[in-house]
Scaffold this motif. Structure first.
Motif, PDB file in Angstrom:
ATOM      1  N   TYR A 201       0.822  -1.212   0.000  1.00  0.00           N
ATOM      2  CA  TYR A 201       0.000   0.000   0.000  1.00  0.00           C
ATOM      3  C   TYR A 201       0.858   1.265   0.000  1.00  0.00           C
ATOM      4  O   TYR A 201       0.392   2.318  -0.420  1.00  0.00           O
ATOM      5  N   ILE A 202       2.112   1.167   0.476  1.00  0.00           N
ATOM      6  CA  ILE A 202       2.946   2.379   0.544  1.00  0.00           C
ATOM      7  C   ILE A 202       3.303   2.863  -0.864  1.00  0.00           C
ATOM      8  O   ILE A 202       2.943   3.977  -1.239  1.00  0.00           O
ATOM      9  N   GLY A 205       0.049   3.686  -2.693  1.00  0.00           N
ATOM     10  CA  GLY A 205      -0.569   4.936  -2.232  1.00  0.00           C
ATOM     11  C   GLY A 205       0.180   6.153  -2.751  1.00  0.00           C
ATOM     12  O   GLY A 205      -0.412   7.155  -3.124  1.00  0.00           O
ATOM     13  N   LEU A 206       1.505   6.044  -2.798  1.00  0.00           N
ATOM     14  CA  LEU A 206       2.313   7.175  -3.267  1.00  0.00           C
ATOM     15  C   LEU A 206       2.198   7.367  -4.777  1.00  0.00           C
ATOM     16  O   LEU A 206       2.217   8.481  -5.276  1.00  0.00           O
ATOM     17  N   PHE A 266      -1.240   9.767  -2.276  1.00  0.00           N
ATOM     18  CA  PHE A 266      -1.062  10.157  -0.879  1.00  0.00           C
ATOM     19  C   PHE A 266      -0.566  11.592  -0.727  1.00  0.00           C
ATOM     20  O   PHE A 266      -1.023  12.337   0.134  1.00  0.00           O
TER      21      PHE A 266
END
Lengths: 646, 164
Positions: A201-202, A205-206, A266
């Motif tokens: 997800y990191i 998301g970015l 994000f």
């Protein structure tokens, strides 16, 4: 002959009738063309209007921000062509559902005119008329919410947890009953699959690989989530929109909630971005409500920007304190004797509760145990449940009414986001070294807050910066070097209080330059990861004087470094005195040791920052360097600088 | 009037029973229903990084999680939803005899204005018997509160459920 004459006459009559018919037809065609052309012109004009483009979420762009695969468009090319979308909208809004088959839109299978109530209102204002259609789903939605006004709500960052870095914004729909927790809220969020793999997800998301949606939830759920569970303050900024404007926004929210799908990123197209974009639909002529020229959208900054650029839009500001702040406030109102009684009670609530008759002590103890309950994340902690039960039974046996005054809005320091300094900073420095050459440098940085910045409008015990770079030019030598290049830094130094022992911590990732005095362009650097953990003591209340001690480790990654240099243990001691909200000084001592403890280097010194304007600060720093692990140099360094925030 | 009160009590009783069943079937309305406990670091990371919505979106659209299909808590379920979400806060505020969460709760039960503080006082007075330690749950809280309000002279003042 007569026959010939009759035929001739008949021919003439046909010709005449034909001619007349031709003239008539021609005129009639001309009339039609004329009206159609004016209608077409009007449609083209409307399709290019700010209002229509805002409703389609094009705004200043040439395509819509709504993903074309969502149900938001009635034309297959509606995401790229506002005219085609307008034509399709007019066509479907005007169709007779009894004689023609209408498309059913979105998961609720709505008639087009019921799926897009804001478009209908807008088009009717522009002179179009549509048959009255019953839309029971939308009516039920509208009647349940009935907002009288809107508030843009900022949830502060959560410094006890690196998770909630930048804060969050949402919209509260205020029903006429003031202060009711039963109001509803609107939120924008990314949809992550329930069983997403690991930490994927990191990057996702970015990089914008998740779709994002608008959500609606009871406001008490948000209060529970932010105020209680995560102990974050909520700042509610009432927006000065008329009832008609709020009703129009609600119509658009219906379109967004059920039919739109966005790309979530994000750093940029996040919750705050979409909250402000949804509001732009109300008064598109104002232009964007977002900060311009950033590659990121920080929630607090969107509020600050709104307050600065559109002050007329902001009405009353309401502060809703976090659970933790309420507890601290209640504790601060206790006398020393009551504080002792509270500590005594908390050490064994079940057995000592019978001794307590002071409602203030009981309520402060209840706040503390409730906070603990959120902290330990368990409903099934028997001991805690029993303690809470005994305290509640005891409190219920005493006279009703809350013993404490409500928490006042914090004045100083305060985390009210519209009062914060800018998130971008540029500074100029002169650096004078006793042995090294003197330099001039320029530094640029993004971020919410750093320790020596003024605290107003931010969390004073939390620092977060990113993309922090500094280039220095030697005055007497022909040398240019990168003095600093940090990708990301954050730290928290929440002071220890009565019955509360938060850890202080810090971390940074970046490149550290080698100082090679004889090269013109010293760009050699090594990659560094830094981590620290420790504690902070509040020596005076309200962050006036804090002492922080942090132990840490640095990991340095470069082939040029010796084994010893690749891993360093570190110690940082810092005492910060806040003379005034805009004036701070600090004494600091840093030490680093190589893994084998063969070389210990240290720096100590003094620094001070003074914000002589809201966004402009003067800074000085004096450092005594007792050998650096990489430079083999010692000496004094004096630095002065001026920083501009914007 | 007595008949009205009896009908109201039966209605509330039925509502609470059905709410208990609903309570067993779902975790509430939309995402965050279980946020009474703070998330772990990693899950909190997930949420803050992305503000995750999971399958709740779909559940909410189909109205299977106790919500109307428009994300709005259905009127008849509002009391139990509210009690579930604010359970800890409500227990404390009932014990204290006042508070914002309690005001909204008794408003859902029909007590506003003066009736709000009277209802709060009635609940506080009987705290120990109304909320026995071994039967504590949100549905029990709602059932006991409804019984106290509608089984007393307050019923006249708090005479329509959900009118707040």
């Amino acid at each position: 002959m007569n026959l010939m004459r009759t035929l001739k006459s008949f021919k003439m009559q046909i010709l005449l009738v034909g001619f007349l018919l031709f003239i008539n037809l021609k005129d009639s065609k001309a009339t039609v063309d004329l009206s159609q052309s004016s209608e077409n012109e009007k449609i083209i004009q409307i399709s290019q209007s700010k209002e229509w483009k805002a409703l389609l979420h094009y705004f200043e762009n040439s395509t819509s921000e709504v993903l074309r695969e969502s149900d938001f468009f009635l034309s297959p090319n509606g995401a790229e062509n506002p005219l085609l979308e307008l034509q399709a909208t007019l066509k479907f809004f005007s169709q007779n559902e009894n004689t023609e088959k209408l498309p059913l839109v979105g998961p609720l299978k709505l008639k087009p005119v019921c799926a897009f109530p804001a478009r209908k209102t807008f088009l009717e204002k522009n002179g179009f008329q549509f048959k009255k259609t019953s839309c029971p789903d939308f009516e039920a939605f509208k009647n349940s919410l009935q907002p009288e006004s809107l508030s843009l709500v900022f949830s502060t960052n959560y410094s006890g947890n690196p998770a909630s870095l930048f804060g969050h914004t949402l919209i509260r729909m205020n029903h006429s009953k003031e202060g009711s927790l039963r109001d509803y809220s609107v939120n924008f969020a990314a949809a992550v699959p329930p069983n997403e793999i690991g930490l994927r997800y990191i990057p996702y998301g970015l990089l914008g690989l998740y779709p994002g949606y608008f959500q609606i939830a009871p406001y008490y759920m948000k209060v529970l989530e932010y105020n209680e569970s995560e102990s974050r303050d909520l700042w509610e900024y009432q927006l000065n929109y008329s009832k008609e404007e709020v009703a129009f926004w609600l119509e658009h929210l219906w379109e967004l909630r059920w039919l739109s799908q966005f790309r979530y990123t994000f750093l940029m197209k996040n919750c705050s971005y979409q909250m402000n974009r949804s509001l732009e639909v109300i008064r598109p002529q104002l232009g964007t409500l977002l900060p311009v020229g950033n590659f990121y959208t920080l929630p607090g900054e969107t509020i600050r920007n709104l307050k600065q650029k559109h002050p007329d839009l902001i009405g009353e500001i309401h502060f809703r304190p976090s659970h933790k702040r309420i507890f601290n406030h209640e504790q601060s109102l206790l006398t020393n004797a009551e504080k002792n009684e509270l500590s005594h009670l908390l050490s064994d609530p079940v057995h000592r509760v019978s001794e307590v008759k002071n409602t203030k002590v009981l309520e402060a103890a209840l706040q503390h145990l409730e906070y603990q309950k959120y902290e330990i994340q368990s409903e099934a902690n028997e001991g805690l449940n029993q303690s809470l039960r005994e305290l509640r039974v005891k409190r219920a046996s005493l006279p009703p009414g809350q013993s404490f005054r409500p928490v006042p809005r914090p004045i100083d320091p305060t985390n009210q986001p519209d009062l914060a300094h800018g998130t971008r900073m540029v500074s100029f420095h002169s650096i004078f070294g006793s042995k090294d050459v003197s330099e001039l440098s320029i530094r640029a940085r993004a971020g919410i807050h750093e320790r020596m910045d003024r605290d107003k409008g931010t969390d004073p015990s939390f620092s977060i910066t990113f993309f922090d770079a500094e280039i220095a030019k030697a005055i007497e030598r022909n040398r240019l070097r990168v003095r600093r290049f940090e990708i990301f830094q954050m730290s928290s130094w929440d002071p220890i209080k009565d019955n509360e022992f938060p850890l202080s911590w810090g971390g940074a990732v970046g490149w550290v330059p080698f100082e090679e005095a004889n090269t013109f362009l010293a760009l050699h650097s090594f990659f560094k990861v830094k981590g620290q953990i420790g504690f902070t003591l509040g020596l005076l209340p309200n962050h006036f004087l804090n002492f922080t001690s942090l132990l840490g480790a640095d990991g340095n990654f470069d082939q040029k470094l010796s084994k010893n240099q690749k891993f360093l243990t570190t110690l940082e001691e810092r005492m910060i005195l806040r003379w005034k909200p805009n004036f701070k000084s600090a004494l600091f001592f840093n030490a680093q040791s190589t893994a084998s403890y063969q070389r210990i280097s240290s720096q100590f010194g003094f620094e001070s920052s003074y914000f002589f304007k809201e966004e402009t600060a003067a800074k000085i720093r004096m450092t005594r360097i007792n050998q650096s692990p990489f430079l083999f140099v010692s000496g004094n360094q004096f630095e002065i600088g001026i920083s501009q925030f914007f | 009037m007595i008949l009205n009160k009896m009908i109201l009590s039966v209605f509330v009783g039925l509502m609470v029973v059905s709410s208990v069943r609903a309570d067993d079937q779902s975790s509430g309305c939309g995402l965050g229903w279980s946020v009474t406990k703070r998330n772990s670091l990693v899950s909190s990371w997930v949420r803050s990084m992305t503000n995750v919505t999971g399958s709740n979106t779909i559940a909410m659209t189909s109205g299977t999680s106790g919500c109307a299909k428009h994300d709005i808590v259905m009127k008849k379920s509002e009391a139990i939803h509210y009690a579930e979400a604010n359970y800890q806060k409500l227990l404390s505020e009932v014990a204290i005899g006042s508070g914002e969460h309690l005001s909204s709760f008794v408003a859902i039960l029909g007590c506003t204005g003066d009736a709000s503080s009277l209802a709060a006082a009635a609940l506080q007075k009987n705290y120990e018997t109304l909320f026995p330690a071994n039967q504590s749950s949100p549905s029990q809280l709602l059932e006991a509160s409804s019984r106290t309000i509608y089984g007393s002279e307050l019923a006249e003042r708090c005479n329509s459920l959900n009118n707040g």
